[in-house]
Design a protein around this motif. Structure first.
Motif, PDB file in Angstrom:
ATOM      1  N   PHE A 168      -5.390  -0.935  -3.407  1.00  0.00           N
ATOM      2  CA  PHE A 168      -5.424  -0.723  -4.749  1.00  0.00           C
ATOM      3  C   PHE A 168      -6.605  -0.075  -5.119  1.00  0.00           C
ATOM      4  O   PHE A 168      -7.957  -0.655  -4.835  1.00  0.00           O
ATOM      5  CB  PHE A 168      -5.162  -1.967  -5.262  1.00  0.00           C
ATOM      6  CG  PHE A 168      -3.861  -2.640  -5.533  1.00  0.00           C
ATOM      7  CD1 PHE A 168      -3.019  -2.824  -6.606  1.00  0.00           C
ATOM      8  CD2 PHE A 168      -3.165  -3.121  -4.189  1.00  0.00           C
ATOM      9  CE1 PHE A 168      -1.530  -2.979  -6.567  1.00  0.00           C
ATOM     10  CE2 PHE A 168      -1.600  -3.465  -4.311  1.00  0.00           C
ATOM     11  CZ  PHE A 168      -1.020  -3.417  -5.554  1.00  0.00           C
ATOM     12  N   ARG A 169      -6.702   0.751  -6.043  1.00  0.00           N
ATOM     13  CA  ARG A 169      -7.787   1.421  -6.664  1.00  0.00           C
ATOM     14  C   ARG A 169      -8.455   0.803  -7.859  1.00  0.00           C
ATOM     15  O   ARG A 169      -9.424   0.851  -8.316  1.00  0.00           O
ATOM     16  CB  ARG A 169      -7.585   2.733  -6.856  1.00  0.00           C
ATOM     17  CG  ARG A 169      -7.307   3.980  -5.558  1.00  0.00           C
ATOM     18  CD  ARG A 169      -6.947   5.154  -5.820  1.00  0.00           C
ATOM     19  NE  ARG A 169      -6.694   5.841  -4.698  1.00  0.00           N
ATOM     20  CZ  ARG A 169      -6.412   7.191  -4.540  1.00  0.00           C
ATOM     21  NH1 ARG A 169      -6.193   7.940  -5.548  1.00  0.00           N
ATOM     22  NH2 ARG A 169      -6.001   7.715  -3.467  1.00  0.00           N
ATOM     23  N   SER A 220      -4.254  -3.085   1.071  1.00  0.00           N
ATOM     24  CA  SER A 220      -3.112  -2.545   0.200  1.00  0.00           C
ATOM     25  C   SER A 220      -3.585  -1.240  -0.469  1.00  0.00           C
ATOM     26  O   SER A 220      -2.826  -0.367  -0.765  1.00  0.00           O
ATOM     27  CB  SER A 220      -2.599  -3.383  -0.738  1.00  0.00           C
ATOM     28  OG  SER A 220      -2.307  -4.533  -0.024  1.00  0.00           O
ATOM     29  N   PHE A 269       7.299  -0.636  -1.775  1.00  0.00           N
ATOM     30  CA  PHE A 269       6.353  -1.151  -2.753  1.00  0.00           C
ATOM     31  C   PHE A 269       7.068  -2.703  -3.007  1.00  0.00           C
ATOM     32  O   PHE A 269       6.338  -3.707  -3.207  1.00  0.00           O
ATOM     33  CB  PHE A 269       5.809  -0.608  -3.860  1.00  0.00           C
ATOM     34  CG  PHE A 269       4.680  -1.322  -4.663  1.00  0.00           C
ATOM     35  CD1 PHE A 269       3.555  -1.273  -4.269  1.00  0.00           C
ATOM     36  CD2 PHE A 269       5.135  -1.826  -5.651  1.00  0.00           C
ATOM     37  CE1 PHE A 269       2.489  -2.134  -5.278  1.00  0.00           C
ATOM     38  CE2 PHE A 269       4.360  -2.509  -6.696  1.00  0.00           C
ATOM     39  CZ  PHE A 269       2.846  -2.719  -6.266  1.00  0.00           C
ATOM     40  N   GLY A 311       0.714  -1.280  -0.112  1.00  0.00           N
ATOM     41  CA  GLY A 311      -0.033  -0.017   0.008  1.00  0.00           C
ATOM     42  C   GLY A 311       0.785   1.274  -0.227  1.00  0.00           C
ATOM     43  O   GLY A 311       0.285   2.358   0.059  1.00  0.00           O
ATOM     44  N   SER A 312       2.210   1.094   0.170  1.00  0.00           N
ATOM     45  CA  SER A 312       2.974   2.303   0.031  1.00  0.00           C
ATOM     46  C   SER A 312       3.117   3.018  -1.324  1.00  0.00           C
ATOM     47  O   SER A 312       3.315   2.145  -2.417  1.00  0.00           O
ATOM     48  CB  SER A 312       4.264   1.916   0.468  1.00  0.00           C
ATOM     49  OG  SER A 312       5.276   2.955   0.409  1.00  0.00           O
ATOM     50  N   TYR A 313       3.362   4.345  -1.459  1.00  0.00           N
ATOM     51  CA  TYR A 313       3.733   4.942  -2.749  1.00  0.00           C
ATOM     52  C   TYR A 313       5.124   5.100  -3.008  1.00  0.00           C
ATOM     53  O   TYR A 313       5.504   5.303  -4.197  1.00  0.00           O
ATOM     54  CB  TYR A 313       3.017   6.182  -2.677  1.00  0.00           C
ATOM     55  CG  TYR A 313       1.441   6.332  -2.568  1.00  0.00           C
ATOM     56  CD1 TYR A 313       0.897   6.213  -3.800  1.00  0.00           C
ATOM     57  CD2 TYR A 313       0.760   6.359  -1.433  1.00  0.00           C
ATOM     58  CE1 TYR A 313      -0.711   6.068  -3.815  1.00  0.00           C
ATOM     59  CE2 TYR A 313      -0.592   6.419  -1.363  1.00  0.00           C
ATOM     60  CZ  TYR A 313      -1.375   6.383  -2.719  1.00  0.00           C
ATOM     61  OH  TYR A 313      -2.683   6.252  -2.608  1.00  0.00           O
ATOM     62  N   ARG A 314       5.897   4.670  -2.097  1.00  0.00           N
ATOM     63  CA  ARG A 314       7.358   4.424  -2.209  1.00  0.00           C
ATOM     64  C   ARG A 314       7.738   3.375  -2.920  1.00  0.00           C
ATOM     65  O   ARG A 314       7.405   2.174  -2.649  1.00  0.00           O
ATOM     66  CB  ARG A 314       8.175   4.583  -1.023  1.00  0.00           C
ATOM     67  CG  ARG A 314       7.811   6.098  -0.069  1.00  0.00           C
ATOM     68  CD  ARG A 314       8.816   6.289   0.843  1.00  0.00           C
ATOM     69  NE  ARG A 314       8.609   7.553   1.564  1.00  0.00           N
ATOM     70  CZ  ARG A 314       9.341   8.011   2.452  1.00  0.00           C
ATOM     71  NH1 ARG A 314      10.271   7.124   3.197  1.00  0.00           N
ATOM     72  NH2 ARG A 314       9.198   9.069   2.941  1.00  0.00           N
ATOM     73  N   CYS A 315       8.624   3.575  -4.112  1.00  0.00           N
ATOM     74  CA  CYS A 315       9.012   2.398  -4.857  1.00  0.00           C
ATOM     75  C   CYS A 315       9.674   1.296  -4.090  1.00  0.00           C
ATOM     76  O   CYS A 315       9.608   0.071  -4.390  1.00  0.00           O
ATOM     77  CB  CYS A 315       9.766   2.822  -5.939  1.00  0.00           C
ATOM     78  SG  CYS A 315      10.436   1.338  -7.145  1.00  0.00           S
TER      79      CYS A 315
END
Length: 371
Positions: A234-235, A232, A96, A89-93
């Motif tokens: 996810f949209r 997580s 993730f 669920g993190s936006y950091r590569c």
């Protein structure tokens, strides 16, 4: 069994599918496959002697050694799923990617090591619990039919290892594919192919069995999808499905490699003329060296203790590792093959001899003197 002569009892043999086969003799002069009764009993006694040595070690081992270690590894894999879902669920590569790797490893442990141990009933001494774990790991986690998995693996592959048309690993052959596609690209489709094959295997079964299998497989797939969406974050449904595919396919390439490396290319036998079990397994099975990653994700019995596993399929991964020195020493002393080769060496062999090993029918091996 009552009223069975001593020489009959001494010739009993475990064929690998849980059944004991007895070689019964009518007299001292009877000849079978060119050998005298005495010679046959001596050949049978090799497997029996090794079995006694292994059974002695098993009896002297604690529950922790017999089942506890492997149960803890599986438990740790399930515990790793929660941080994996959170990291995804993190936006950091970096985070993730860490979540993706963690889930891929956990999925491999559960669906390869877990399903393999469950199919052999190695997770519990209780038959009821054994059946429960088989359904849970094979159907819910592995997206395959437990009945078909056990039938194909236990009753065919183990009972007829390297016997042409029965247990010769032919299920992993796709001769119309080029070697590069087969070895490195096609395995990535295993997560998609597996549930489709499971559905095809349901033909002819009872309605109750079909409904249970479809329900269990659907439960496993939807659970991961639901968690990716709701935990997580996810949209996009497509993004969640893609993540599932990547995680489930992460170890598909080595999984296919391991399944073919340890049998195909070794001696193959005729369905009507096969050697005794100990000769069949020692000639038709190969160990890969210890690998820190694959040992713990796939299990010792699929990697560096595959010979031990085929000789004693009821043992857990940890027990296979424990009896390995005894088995290797015994086979060496009896001048029987104890085959080992490296992963890269087998990959090089299959890449260079793909047509011979994977496309054309392998030749039948004649083990003169031990048939």
């Amino acid at each position: 069994m009552q009223n069975v002569p001593e020489e009959w009892r001494e010739s009993r043999e475990d064929r690998g599918d849980g059944r004991m086969v007895e070689i019964r003799w009518r007299g001292d002069s009877e000849v079978k496959n060119g050998g005298t009764r005495r010679e046959e009993v001596e050949k049978e006694s090799l497997m029996m002697e090794l079995t006694r040595l292994v059974q002695k070690m098993v009896k002297e081992s604690s529950w922790w050694e017999r089942r506890g270690v492997d149960c803890c590894i599986l438990g740790a894999a399930f515990l790793c799923l929660l941080p994996a879902f959170l990291l995804l669920g993190s936006y950091r590569c970096v985070w993730f990617t860490a979540g993706m790797l963690l889930m891929g490893v956990a999925h491999a442990v559960i669906t390869v090591k877990g399903t393999h141990l469950a199919s052999h009933g190695a997770l519990s001494e209780s038959q009821a619990w054994g059946k429960f774990w088989a359904i849970f790991f094979i159907e819910v986690c592995g997206s395959f039919s437990a009945r078909a998995g056990i039938q194909g693996h236990i009753k065919m592959h183990h009972a007829h290892t390297n016997v042409i048309g029965l247990g010769d690993s032919s299920v992993w052959k796709v001769p119309f594919l080029p070697r590069t596609i087969y070895l490195f690209i096609a395995p990535l489709a295993v997560p998609i192919i597996t549930p489709l094959v499971a559905i095809a295997q349901l033909k002819g079964h009872s309605l109750a069995h079909i409904l249970r299998t479809v329900l269990m497989v659907s439960l496993g797939l939807y659970s991961q999808y639901w968690l990716l969406i709701n935990v997580s974050g996810f949209r996009s449904p497509f993004g969640a499905l893609l993540c599932m595919l990547v995680c489930r396919a992460m170890f598909s390439v080595p999984y296919i490699h391991v399944n073919i490396f340890q049998h195909i290319g070794l001696p193959m036998f005729s369905p009507t003329q096969r050697p005794k079990r100990i000769y069949q397994m020692t000639h038709g099975v190969l160990n890969l060296p210890r690998n820190p990653l694959l040992d713990w994700t796939f299990g010792h019995s699929l990697i560096n203790c595959h010979v031990e596993h085929h000789l004693f399929p009821f043992l857990s991964d940890n027990m296979c590792l424990k009896v390995k020195p005894v088995v290797s020493k015994y086979l060496t002393e009896k001048k029987l093959p104890y085959q080992e080769d490296s992963y890269l060496s087998r990959l090089h062999l299959f890449f260079n001899k793909y047509q011979e090993l994977m496309v054309f029918a392998p030749p039948i091996t004649e083990l003169v003197g031990v048939q």
